[in-house]
Design an enzyme around this catalytic site. Structure first.
Site, PDB file in Angstrom:
ATOM      1  N   CYS A 116      -9.289   2.055   4.434  1.00  9.89           N
ATOM      2  CA  CYS A 116      -9.849   0.728   4.485  1.00  9.89           C
ATOM      3  C   CYS A 116     -10.452   0.868   5.984  1.00  9.89           C
ATOM      4  O   CYS A 116     -11.495   1.270   6.152  1.00  9.89           O
ATOM      5  CB  CYS A 116      -8.591  -0.299   4.549  1.00  9.89           C
ATOM      6  SG  CYS A 116      -9.511  -1.897   4.512  1.00  9.89           S
ATOM      7  N   HIS A 216      -6.540   0.380  -0.712  1.00  9.71           N
ATOM      8  CA  HIS A 216      -5.017   0.828  -0.106  1.00  9.71           C
ATOM      9  C   HIS A 216      -4.279   1.378  -0.972  1.00  9.71           C
ATOM     10  O   HIS A 216      -3.603   0.554  -1.865  1.00  9.71           O
ATOM     11  CB  HIS A 216      -4.498  -0.993   0.414  1.00  9.71           C
ATOM     12  CG  HIS A 216      -5.054  -1.425   1.475  1.00  9.71           C
ATOM     13  ND1 HIS A 216      -4.787  -1.083   2.599  1.00  9.71           N
ATOM     14  CD2 HIS A 216      -6.209  -2.223   1.778  1.00  9.71           C
ATOM     15  CE1 HIS A 216      -5.323  -1.567   3.742  1.00  9.71           C
ATOM     16  NE2 HIS A 216      -6.306  -2.331   2.997  1.00  9.71           N
ATOM     17  N   GLU A 218      -1.665   2.915  -0.285  1.00  9.26           N
ATOM     18  CA  GLU A 218      -0.296   2.850  -0.048  1.00  9.26           C
ATOM     19  C   GLU A 218       0.450   1.503  -0.871  1.00  9.26           C
ATOM     20  O   GLU A 218       1.702   1.285  -0.896  1.00  9.26           O
ATOM     21  CB  GLU A 218      -0.164   2.474   1.181  1.00  9.26           C
ATOM     22  CG  GLU A 218      -0.381   1.172   1.837  1.00  9.26           C
ATOM     23  CD  GLU A 218      -1.930   0.800   2.288  1.00  9.26           C
ATOM     24  OE1 GLU A 218      -2.449   0.001   2.774  1.00  9.26           O
ATOM     25  OE2 GLU A 218      -2.662   1.736   1.927  1.00  9.26           O
TER      26      GLU A 218
END
Length: 235
Positions: A116, A216, A218
């Site tokens: 990001c 993102h 994660e």
């Protein structure tokens, strides 16, 4: 890169300074959402936190890979631009910290995953610029629909790329951003875009693993392919 033998690869992750509260305390702290740590650990790595204080690029000699995490807006002074009214809450000290680490990682050919804001810093470090308020470009708020609400972004990936080898020709990710790549830096190749044309992934030419994504990964523990690929490269 550090020689890792049979041990698990050590992956440094950038952190940031924010006011934090725990117990009876409220103090400025170096923080990072736990999901980054869990993703690295689940993919087989050892996460190590890198605070934006006392920056020293030689710390990378202790690491096998680097993740540049997401976060606040990049200060437009980093790419010689005037601030947009929607560019807020910048951290010039963090920008410089990450710029130093990104450049040092590229100089060492250390495996690098920029997430990001990390992708934006990768572009700025190499001489690119940013759209400071994406809704003015794409005429919608689909990349950041509401405060603290992630959007789901479908991206088309170039098959002849590192991202393509990891993800295939299409991917779905959680995104939350209002800035994005504008002028792409020399040596940085765009390898994925959203349907509205927003740059979603880019890679540095001449490096085995130097990849940035605008979403993102994660946030999706069911899909650790980017982290697994980073750990594999770091091994």
């Amino acid at each position: 890169m550090a020689s890792n033998g049979s041990r698990r690869p050590r992956i440094g992750i950038t952190t940031y300074l924010e006011p934090a509260t725990w117990g009876i305390w409220q103090r400025e702290s170096a923080i990072l959402p736990r999901v980054y740590l869990d993703a690295v650990a689940a993919a087989g790595g050892v996460p190590l936190l890198l605070p934006p204080v006392g920056t020293d690029p030689t710390v990378l000699e202790l690491l096998d890979g680097l993740i540049v995490a997401g976060g606040c807006d990049v200060d437009p002074s980093s790419y010689a631009a005037e601030p947009h009214p929607e560019t807020v809450d910048t951290r010039p000290g963090r920008d410089e910290h990450e710029r130093v680490l990104i450049q040092a990682a590229l100089d060492r050919d250390l495996p690098l995953l920029a997430i990001c804001r990390g992708l934006q810093m990768l572009n700025v470090t190499l001489g690119g610029t940013l759209h400071q308020h994406l809704p003015e470009i794409v005429a919608n708020d689909e990349h950041r629909p509401a405060a603290a609400v992630f959007a789901t972004t479908e991206v088309k990936v170039e098959p002849d790329s590192l991202a393509g080898r990891i993800l295939g020709d299409r991917a779905t990710g959680s995104c939350y951003h209002h800035q994005a790549l504008d002028v792409v830096a020399p040596g940085l190749r765009v390898t994925a875009r959203a349907g509205d044309g927003t740059v979603e992934a880019a890679e540095v030419d001449g490096h085995a693993f130097a990849l940035g994504v605008q979403w993102h990964p994660e946030e999706n523990p069911e899909d650790l392919r980017l982290f697994t690929a980073l750990i594999r490269s770091a091994s």
